[in-house]
Write an enzyme that holds these catalytic residues in place. Structure first.
Site, PDB file in Angstrom:
ATOM      1  N   ASP A  72      -8.019  -2.673  46.118  1.00 41.18           N
ATOM      2  CA  ASP A  72      -9.159  -1.913  46.369  1.00 41.18           C
ATOM      3  C   ASP A  72      -9.266  -1.066  47.452  1.00 41.18           C
ATOM      4  OD1 ASP A  72     -10.105  -3.514  44.136  1.00 41.18           O
ATOM      5  OD2 ASP A  72     -10.923  -5.215  45.633  1.00 41.18           O
ATOM      6  N   LYS A 123      -7.045   3.442  45.591  1.00 35.50           N
ATOM      7  CA  LYS A 123      -5.952   4.008  44.971  1.00 35.50           C
ATOM      8  C   LYS A 123      -6.281   5.227  43.969  1.00 35.50           C
ATOM      9  CE  LYS A 123      -4.504  -0.020  44.136  1.00 35.50           C
ATOM     10  NZ  LYS A 123      -5.095  -0.777  45.087  1.00 35.50           N
ATOM     11  N   ASN A 136      -6.095  -6.520  35.799  1.00 41.69           N
ATOM     12  CA  ASN A 136      -6.646  -7.241  36.819  1.00 41.69           C
ATOM     13  C   ASN A 136      -6.965  -5.629  37.785  1.00 41.69           C
ATOM     14  OD1 ASN A 136      -4.113  -6.614  37.191  1.00 41.69           O
ATOM     15  ND2 ASN A 136      -3.444  -8.309  38.465  1.00 41.69           N
ATOM     16  N   GLY A 161      -8.848  -2.668  39.072  1.00 43.19           N
ATOM     17  CA  GLY A 161     -10.138  -1.904  38.830  1.00 43.19           C
ATOM     18  C   GLY A 161      -9.973  -0.518  39.706  1.00 43.19           C
ATOM     19  N   HIS A 162      -9.733   0.448  39.126  1.00 40.81           N
ATOM     20  CA  HIS A 162      -9.590   1.846  39.932  1.00 40.81           C
ATOM     21  C   HIS A 162     -10.692   2.969  39.575  1.00 40.81           C
ATOM     22  CE1 HIS A 162      -5.070   0.876  40.200  1.00 40.81           C
ATOM     23  NE2 HIS A 162      -5.785   0.085  40.885  1.00 40.81           N
ATOM     24  N   GLN A 183      -3.145  -3.323  42.710  1.00 42.88           N
ATOM     25  CA  GLN A 183      -3.522  -4.473  43.642  1.00 42.88           C
ATOM     26  C   GLN A 183      -2.662  -3.812  44.976  1.00 42.88           C
ATOM     27  OE1 GLN A 183      -1.868  -5.687  40.524  1.00 42.88           O
ATOM     28  NE2 GLN A 183      -3.955  -5.597  40.031  1.00 42.88           N
ATOM     29  N   THR A 243      -0.890 -11.920  43.432  1.00 44.36           N
ATOM     30  CA  THR A 243      -0.670 -11.624  42.036  1.00 44.36           C
ATOM     31  C   THR A 243       0.668 -11.781  41.746  1.00 44.36           C
ATOM     32  OG1 THR A 243      -1.472 -10.121  40.357  1.00 44.36           O
ATOM     33  CG2 THR A 243      -0.444  -9.052  42.252  1.00 44.36           C
ATOM     34  N   THR A 255     -13.459  -5.206  38.794  1.00 45.79           N
ATOM     35  CA  THR A 255     -13.178  -5.820  37.396  1.00 45.79           C
ATOM     36  C   THR A 255     -13.930  -7.263  37.573  1.00 45.79           C
ATOM     37  OG1 THR A 255     -10.951  -5.258  37.877  1.00 45.79           O
ATOM     38  CG2 THR A 255     -11.017  -7.073  36.656  1.00 45.79           C
ATOM     39  N   THR A 256     -14.288  -7.768  38.452  1.00 49.70           N
ATOM     40  CA  THR A 256     -15.112  -8.929  38.365  1.00 49.70           C
ATOM     41  C   THR A 256     -16.463  -9.008  39.020  1.00 49.70           C
ATOM     42  OG1 THR A 256     -14.306 -10.038  40.342  1.00 49.70           O
ATOM     43  CG2 THR A 256     -12.996 -10.607  38.489  1.00 49.70           C
ATOM     44  N   GLY A 257     -16.903  -7.960  39.718  1.00 47.67           N
ATOM     45  CA  GLY A 257     -18.219  -7.744  40.139  1.00 47.67           C
ATOM     46  C   GLY A 257     -18.434  -8.810  41.408  1.00 47.67           C
ATOM     47  N   PRO A 295     -18.542 -10.157  45.313  1.00 51.48           N
ATOM     48  CA  PRO A 295     -18.555  -9.623  46.555  1.00 51.48           C
ATOM     49  C   PRO A 295     -17.327  -9.770  47.185  1.00 51.48           C
ATOM     50  CG  PRO A 295     -20.094 -11.274  46.497  1.00 51.48           C
ATOM     51  CD  PRO A 295     -19.312 -11.128  45.143  1.00 51.48           C
ATOM     52  N   ARG A 296     -16.805  -8.589  47.923  1.00 50.89           N
ATOM     53  CA  ARG A 296     -15.736  -8.639  48.610  1.00 50.89           C
ATOM     54  C   ARG A 296     -15.790  -9.138  49.857  1.00 50.89           C
ATOM     55  NH1 ARG A 296     -14.295  -2.604  46.453  1.00 50.89           N
ATOM     56  NH2 ARG A 296     -13.824  -3.185  44.349  1.00 50.89           N
ATOM     57  N   VAL A 317     -14.143  10.657  53.546  1.00 47.71           N
ATOM     58  CA  VAL A 317     -15.231  10.522  54.377  1.00 47.71           C
ATOM     59  C   VAL A 317     -16.429  10.265  53.172  1.00 47.71           C
ATOM     60  CG1 VAL A 317     -14.392  11.542  56.280  1.00 47.71           C
ATOM     61  CG2 VAL A 317     -15.558  13.287  54.744  1.00 47.71           C
TER      62      VAL A 317
END
Ligand code: IMO
Ligand code: MG
Length: 431
Positions: free
Chosen positions: A13, A16, A38, A40-41, A223, A238, A299-301, A303-304, A413
């Site tokens: 994340d 990329k 897996n 999510g771009h 990844q 992964t 991909t999974t929603g 929270p990071r 930015v």
């Protein structure tokens, strides 16, 4: 830039998709070389937001040829869903998508097994994306997988599936879980094989010819280095080689092909799923980063988790993978913090550590050694030249470049295509 690789230097994340979209404008071919759905771009173009899991992010640029390389594990249902979805939004992939006939296929039962294995791990669950990645790569490396070439031969794949599913069912049986029904997997597989057929090709041959002709090829990593199966926080990783080291194996281009290697890092760090994260900040600063950066998994929603820039991880990612340039993403999300921390080493059992430990349990126990910088309050999303940034921001990014010993050639930015500062040759160092 004949052959370029873009790869993540953190735990995924990093942005990329954004950089691939930018570089794809000057590329003839964009190729994914590892991972699967897996990823999510995200690519944002004006009001339009595209989230891609399997297709290369190059598809948004209209003149690119896009390749799903042999190193990718291909979920054909997700692939076709993405193709149809883009067609519905006016982006046609007719004649500009190729899928390697050597790529392994993610089948419905791989997803079932991904979840079952997580359940069996209990408290030690990895927090996977449930996309079947581990089981599909597992089958590949134990030489029991099904490839795109097999998917096109119904006479062949029945036998492969019988053997493959038999092995998984033995595990399910031991765990007291319901077995996978071979007949239903065979049924589902038949129809999707026909849809994949027009895209299947010997993509290594296509890439080699393009390279010989001097065409610009962009290799898109998914990844990040912290999730690399060899160099990452094993087992919280992964199942693939995420950096440029995976390009040759995952595309068929020779190891000498890469002319330019662009490492992508956020100006801070995030992580989703389980595993060590020494620079995580669970206080107000971490919350600020999560909100400013909209840090939810594409991909999974989920929270990071958020925290400070981890120079120990990123240095290792830059050095072992031979980064020739860095793209520093989401600097704007640091605006409004009183102070900004940058981790330059760890401390473990009273000793200084300059590289990630092999054992995730040790990595978990590392405490970061920080350098602290004053923050800035200005909105920097309009900055297009390095001089437009506040002095505090310039000092911070200069230090990041120093820590990585690699030129920072792009600072983002904002999420829009044009919201970045180009820096040919890196950030100028004052004399
Ligand atoms: P992009 O390409 C962030 C994480 C999962 C989990 C671990 C293993 O968008 O950067 P897996 O499903 O691969 O077996 O899960 O890896 N993970 C990612 N985290 N970004 C990604 O992709 C990821 N792909 C997998 O959360 O911790
Ligand atoms: Mg992502």
């Amino acid at each position: 830039m004949p052959v370029t690789c873009v790869y993540g230097m953190q735990w995924g994340d990093e942005g990329k998709g954004r950089i691939v979209d930018l570089l794809a404008a000057k590329s003839d071919i964009v190729v994914r070389y590892q991972g699967g759905a897996n990823a999510g771009h995200t690519v944002i173009v004006g009001e339009e937001k595209y989230v891609l899991h399997l297709l290369p992010s190059g598809v948004i640029q209209p003149n690119t040829i896009n390749i799903v390389g042999n190193g990718v594990v291909v979920d054909p249902w997700i692939l076709m869903h993405e193709v149809d979805h883009l067609a519905g939004r006016g982006i046609s992939l007719d004649g500009r998508l190729l899928v390697s006939d050597r790529a392994h296929v993610v089948l419905p039962h791989h997803k079932t097994m991904d979840q079952a294995l997580e359940t069996l791990r209990g408290a030690d669950a990895l927090g996977t994306t449930s996309r079947g990645i581990g089981p599909a790569y597992g089958d590949k490396f134990r030489r029991a997988g099904m490839r795109v070439a097999d998917l096109l031969h119904p006479d062949r794949y029945e036998e492969i599936l019988q053997a493959n599913i038999g092995a998984w069912n033995a595990i399910l049986d031991k765990a007291g879980m319901d077995p996978i029904d071979v007949a239903s997997v065979i049924d589902e597989t038949r129809a999707i094989g026909e849809r994949i057929r027009p895209y299947a090709a010997d993509t290594a041959a296509v890439l080699l010819e393009a390279m010989k002709a001097g065409r610009a090829i962009l290799c898109e990593g998914a990844q990040g280095f912290g999730l690399d199966v060899d160099h990452g926080s094993y087992p919280f990783v992964t199942s693939s080689t995420t950096g440029p080291a995976g390009v040759s194996a995952g595309t068929g281009l020779p190891p000498t092909a890469l002319d330019r290697i662009v490492g992508i890092v956020k100006a801070y760090t995030t992580r989703v799923g389980a595993g060590p994260f020494p620079t995580q900040d669970t206080g107000p600063s971490g919350r600020h980063l999560g909100e400013a950066g909209h840090e939810f998994g594409a991909t999974t929603g989920r929270p990071r988790d958020c925290g400070w820039f981890d120079g120990v991880l990123a240095r290792r990612a830059a050095f072992t993978q031979g980064a020739t340039a860095i793209s520093l993403m989401k600097l704007d999300c640091l605006s409004g913090l009183d102070e900004i921390k940058l981790c330059t080493s760890y401390e473990l059992d009273g000793r200084r550590v300059d590289a990630p430990p092999a054992w995730a349990g040790d990595w978990e126990r590392c405490t970061p050694v920080y350098e602290t910088f004053p923050g800035w309050s200005e909105d920097i999303s309009g900055a297009r030249r390095f001089e437009d940034l506040p002095a505090a921001a310039r000092t911070y990014v200069r230090r990041v470049q120093e820590v990585l010993e690699t030129p920072v050639e792009v600072i983002s930015v904002g999420a829009e295509r044009e919201q970045f500062i180009p820096l040919e040759g890196g950030i100028p160092v004052p004399v």
